[in-house]
Design a protein around this motif. Structure first.
Motif, mmCIF file in Angstrom:
data_model
loop_
_atom_site.group_PDB
_atom_site.id
_atom_site.type_symbol
_atom_site.label_atom_id
_atom_site.label_comp_id
_atom_site.label_asym_id
_atom_site.label_seq_id
_atom_site.Cartn_x
_atom_site.Cartn_y
_atom_site.Cartn_z
ATOM 1 N N GLY A 247 6.114 43.837 12.832
ATOM 2 C CA GLY A 247 4.844 44.469 13.557
ATOM 3 C C GLY A 247 3.572 44.828 12.766
ATOM 4 N N ILE A 248 3.509 44.388 11.446
ATOM 5 C CA ILE A 248 2.480 44.434 10.609
ATOM 6 C C ILE A 248 2.523 43.513 9.560
ATOM 7 C CG2 ILE A 248 3.688 45.790 8.909
ATOM 8 C CD1 ILE A 248 1.054 47.330 8.497
ATOM 9 N N SER A 249 1.302 42.776 9.160
ATOM 10 C CA SER A 249 1.189 41.675 8.268
ATOM 11 C C SER A 249 1.904 40.498 8.803
ATOM 12 C CB SER A 249 1.665 42.026 6.898
ATOM 13 O OG SER A 249 1.564 41.175 5.844
ATOM 14 N N PHE A 250 2.239 39.537 7.973
ATOM 15 C CA PHE A 250 2.698 38.127 8.205
ATOM 16 C C PHE A 250 4.063 37.772 7.349
ATOM 17 C CE2 PHE A 250 -1.913 38.070 8.096
ATOM 18 C CZ PHE A 250 -2.290 37.590 9.274
ATOM 19 N N SER A 251 4.552 36.822 8.027
ATOM 20 C CA SER A 251 5.784 36.247 7.213
ATOM 21 C C SER A 251 5.234 34.816 7.047
ATOM 22 C CB SER A 251 6.938 36.093 8.133
ATOM 23 O OG SER A 251 6.997 35.599 9.443
ATOM 24 N N PHE A 252 6.067 34.035 5.969
ATOM 25 C CA PHE A 252 5.416 32.718 5.432
ATOM 26 C C PHE A 252 6.621 31.830 4.907
ATOM 27 C CE2 PHE A 252 5.079 36.048 2.279
ATOM 28 C CZ PHE A 252 5.591 35.561 1.135
ATOM 29 N N ASP A 253 6.399 30.684 5.165
ATOM 30 C CA ASP A 253 7.526 29.551 4.908
ATOM 31 C C ASP A 253 7.604 29.201 3.566
ATOM 32 O OD1 ASP A 253 5.248 27.929 5.042
ATOM 33 O OD2 ASP A 253 6.507 26.615 6.355
ATOM 34 N N ASP A 254 8.635 28.490 3.053
ATOM 35 C CA ASP A 254 8.681 27.754 1.842
ATOM 36 C C ASP A 254 7.831 26.975 1.469
ATOM 37 O OD1 ASP A 254 11.205 29.283 1.434
ATOM 38 O OD2 ASP A 254 12.305 27.624 1.509
ATOM 39 N N VAL A 255 7.118 26.323 2.457
ATOM 40 C CA VAL A 255 6.213 25.269 2.194
ATOM 41 C C VAL A 255 4.771 25.916 1.398
ATOM 42 C CG1 VAL A 255 4.697 23.604 2.896
ATOM 43 C CG2 VAL A 255 6.884 23.354 3.449
ATOM 44 N N THR A 256 4.654 27.140 2.292
ATOM 45 C CA THR A 256 3.324 27.958 1.928
ATOM 46 C C THR A 256 3.696 28.621 0.667
ATOM 47 O OG1 THR A 256 2.983 28.567 4.304
ATOM 48 C CG2 THR A 256 1.898 30.202 2.693
ATOM 49 N N ILE A 257 4.706 29.016 0.056
ATOM 50 C CA ILE A 257 5.033 29.579 -1.172
ATOM 51 C C ILE A 257 4.763 28.560 -2.194
ATOM 52 C CG2 ILE A 257 6.753 30.359 -2.823
ATOM 53 C CD1 ILE A 257 8.061 31.476 -0.325
ATOM 54 N N GLU A 258 5.138 27.170 -2.285
ATOM 55 C CA GLU A 258 4.979 26.210 -2.870
ATOM 56 C C GLU A 258 3.623 25.709 -2.987
ATOM 57 O OE1 GLU A 258 7.568 22.945 -1.905
ATOM 58 O OE2 GLU A 258 9.172 24.044 -2.150
ATOM 59 N N LYS A 259 2.677 25.885 -2.076
ATOM 60 C CA LYS A 259 1.388 25.488 -1.949
ATOM 61 C C LYS A 259 0.587 26.474 -2.954
ATOM 62 C CE LYS A 259 0.718 22.688 2.166
ATOM 63 N NZ LYS A 259 0.352 22.549 3.483
ATOM 64 N N PHE A 260 0.848 27.844 -2.556
ATOM 65 C CA PHE A 260 0.521 28.919 -3.207
ATOM 66 C C PHE A 260 0.500 29.005 -4.551
ATOM 67 C CE2 PHE A 260 0.266 33.183 -5.065
ATOM 68 C CZ PHE A 260 -0.795 33.805 -4.480
ATOM 69 N N CYS A 261 1.781 28.646 -5.286
ATOM 70 C CA CYS A 261 2.061 28.309 -6.691
ATOM 71 C C CYS A 261 1.217 27.524 -7.167
ATOM 72 C CB CYS A 261 3.418 28.319 -6.639
ATOM 73 S SG CYS A 261 4.470 29.744 -6.291
ATOM 74 N N GLN A 262 1.243 26.223 -6.440
ATOM 75 C CA GLN A 262 0.626 25.005 -6.925
ATOM 76 C C GLN A 262 -0.969 25.262 -7.211
ATOM 77 O OE1 GLN A 262 1.526 21.906 -4.470
ATOM 78 N NE2 GLN A 262 3.772 21.972 -5.157
ATOM 79 N N ASN A 263 -1.537 25.852 -6.179
ATOM 80 C CA ASN A 263 -2.830 26.453 -6.067
ATOM 81 C C ASN A 263 -3.387 27.254 -7.132
ATOM 82 O OD1 ASN A 263 -3.181 24.453 -4.100
ATOM 83 N ND2 ASN A 263 -3.282 26.020 -2.423
ATOM 84 N N ASN A 264 -2.502 28.250 -7.435
ATOM 85 C CA ASN A 264 -2.784 29.203 -8.380
ATOM 86 C C ASN A 264 -2.024 29.193 -9.918
ATOM 87 O OD1 ASN A 264 -4.504 31.228 -6.850
ATOM 88 N ND2 ASN A 264 -2.904 30.709 -5.441
ATOM 89 N N ASP A 265 -1.377 27.839 -10.165
ATOM 90 C CA ASP A 265 -0.905 27.906 -11.335
ATOM 91 C C ASP A 265 0.258 28.786 -11.573
ATOM 92 O OD1 ASP A 265 -1.424 25.544 -12.639
ATOM 93 O OD2 ASP A 265 -3.225 26.188 -13.688
ATOM 94 N N ILE A 266 1.020 29.151 -10.738
ATOM 95 C CA ILE A 266 2.018 30.364 -10.903
ATOM 96 C C ILE A 266 3.216 29.486 -11.008
ATOM 97 C CG2 ILE A 266 3.200 32.080 -9.760
ATOM 98 C CD1 ILE A 266 0.477 32.554 -10.711
ATOM 99 N N ASP A 267 4.177 29.930 -11.850
ATOM 100 C CA ASP A 267 5.800 29.356 -11.811
ATOM 101 C C ASP A 267 6.654 30.091 -10.984
ATOM 102 O OD1 ASP A 267 4.945 27.423 -13.765
ATOM 103 O OD2 ASP A 267 5.231 28.862 -15.439
ATOM 104 N N LEU A 268 6.202 31.383 -11.015
ATOM 105 C CA LEU A 268 7.351 32.123 -10.248
ATOM 106 C C LEU A 268 6.578 33.316 -9.648
ATOM 107 C CD1 LEU A 268 10.292 32.921 -9.466
ATOM 108 C CD2 LEU A 268 10.432 34.181 -11.849
#
Length: 333
Positions: A247-268
Motif C-alpha cells: 500500500g506504499i511505494s513500488f515492487s519491481f521485477d528482475d529485469v528492472t534490477i538488472e537494468k539498474f545495476c548495468q546503468n549504475n555500474d553496480i555488481d550487487l
C-alpha cells in the motif's frame, strides 16, 4: 601565532571530546556486559536511562548530519559486515558482535529497522548509535522504514518507550526520532555494492540523486526517500514497476534490477526489509540471478524459527553468508 583565546577554546574542545569518548565507552561497556534476563532467555537484563537517550541521540543526530545521504565506503574498510533487520533483538545484536568482532575492530553497515515489534528496540538502537558516534568510520547506519515517526507509532516502539519511561516516554521517543530523521538512506561499498533497507526506485536516474535527499526529514509517502526504505523485489510482478501490495511505494521485477545495476555500474545490491518462508533456513534470498540479495538478521522473528543472516565481504570482495541459529530455551548466550 595562536592567541590566548584560541588556546582556551581548543583546550575546552579537547576536554569536551575526551568527556564524550569516555561517556560513550562507559555506556557501551555496560550494555555489552549486562547479563541475560533470567525471566526471558531472549532478552538482556539492562536498562537505558532517559538521560543516556537524550545525550547519545543528540550525539548521533549531529554525526548523521555530517554524512552524505549516500555514504560512500572505500575498499580500506574490507572486510565489512552487512546486517539486516534487528527489530529490537538486542541479544542477537550482541551475538553478532561476539561472532564478528566489536566495532572499532570490525567494520559494519546496518540496513535499518532497529526498532518495533521486538521488546528491546531502545537498547538495540542506542548501542548502535553509541558505537557509531565512537567509531564513525567503522559502523555505518542506514535508515529503515521503521525509523520514522508514523511507523513507530503503529508497530510498537512508541509503546515500548511509554512502558519503560512512563509519562517521560514520549520525550525519550522524540529524542530518538530526531536522530532517525538525520539518518543516511544508503551506502555504496567500494563503488560496486549498493546497500539500502528497502530497494531501488523509479525516481533514481543516477546514484547522485540519493545525495539530493534533504535531511533531516520524515519518511515521505511518495518519492525516492520513500522507495529506498519501502520498495520490494517481486519476481511475479508485472514487467517493470508495480504498485506495492504494502500500500506504499513500488515492487519491481528482475529485469528492472538488472537494468539498474548495468546503468549504475553496480555488481550487487544488498537490502533487508523482508522475511519469507523460503528465508527461514539461511536468512537470505537471491534475486535477479545474483544481482540483488535480501538478508534478515533477527533470529526467530515473531517466533518463525528463522536463522539470522549477516553478509561478510572479505578483502578479495568475496561474499560470505554468516548465520546465527535461533537460541533454544535454556541456552546461555
Amino acid at each position: 601565532m595562536i592567541q590566548e583565546s584560541e588556546r582556551v577554546d581548543g583546550d575546552e574542545e579537547n576536554e569536551n571530546d575526551e568527556e564524550r569518548v569516555t561517556y560513550l565507552k562507559t555506556f557501551i561497556a555496560r550494555m555489552m556486559a549486562a547479563p541475560m534476563n533470567p525471566k526471558s532467555k531472549a532478552e538482556v537484563d539492562v536498562t537505558v536511562t532517559r538521560e543516556e537517550i537524550r545525550i547519545i541521540s543528540n550525539y548521533a543526530a549531529a554525526s548523521f548530519a555530517s554524512l552524505n545521504t549516500l555514504m560512500r565506503i572505500d575498499e580500506d574498510c574490507l572486510p565489512i559486515h552487512i546486517v539486516g533487520d534487528l527489530h529490537g533483538h538486542f541479544a542477537d545484536l550482541r551475538r553478532i558482535f561476539g561472532k564478528h568482532g566489536a566495532p572499532g575492530i570490525s567494520n559494519y553497515v546496518f540496513l535499518g529497522d532497529y526498532v518495533d515489534r521486538g521488546r528491546q528496540g531502545t537498547e538495540t538502537v542506542m548501542l548502535l548509535m553509541a558505537y557509531h558516534c565512537l567509531y564513525p568510520d567503522h559502523l555505518y547506519m542506514c535508515r529503515g522504514n521503521h525509523e520514522d515517526y508514523n511507523t513507530t507509532m503503529t508497530y510498537g516502539f512508541y509503546d515500548e518507550c511509554r512502558m519503560k519511561y512512563g509519562k517521560r516516554g514520549p520525550l525519550a521517543w522524540l529524542h530518538m526520532i530526531n536522530a532517525f530523521n538525520h539518518l543516511p538512506f544508503a551506502a555504496l561499498i567500494f563503488g560496486r555494492v549498493l546497500c539500502m533497507h528497502g530497494g531501488i526506485s523509479p525516481h533514481i536516474q543516477t546514484l547522485d540523486d540519493i545525495d539530493n535527499i534533504q535531511r533531516p526529514t520524515f519518511v515521505p509517502s511518495y518519492g525516492l526517500a520513500c522507495d529506498l526504505v519501502w520498495s520490494d523485489p517481486e519476481s511475479t510482478s508485472n514487467i517493470g514497476w508495480s504498485l506495492s501490495a504494502r500500500g506504499i511505494s513500488f515492487s519491481f521485477d528482475d529485469v528492472t534490477i538488472e537494468k539498474f545495476c548495468q546503468n549504475n555500474d553496480i555488481d550487487l545490491i544488498v537490502r533487508a526489509h523482508q522475511i519469507s518462508s523460503d528465508m527461514v533456513k539461511g536468512g537470505h534470498k537471491w534475486h535477479a540471478s545474483g544481482r540483488m540479495v535480501t538478508i534478515f538478521s533477527a533470529a526467530n522473528y515473531l517466533s518463525m524459527g528463522n536463522d539470522s543472516c549477516v553478509i561478510r565481504i572479505d578483502e578479495q570482495r568475496n561474499v560470505h553468508f554468516c548465520l546465527l541459529r535461533p537460541v533454544k530455551a535454556g541456552h546461555k548466550h
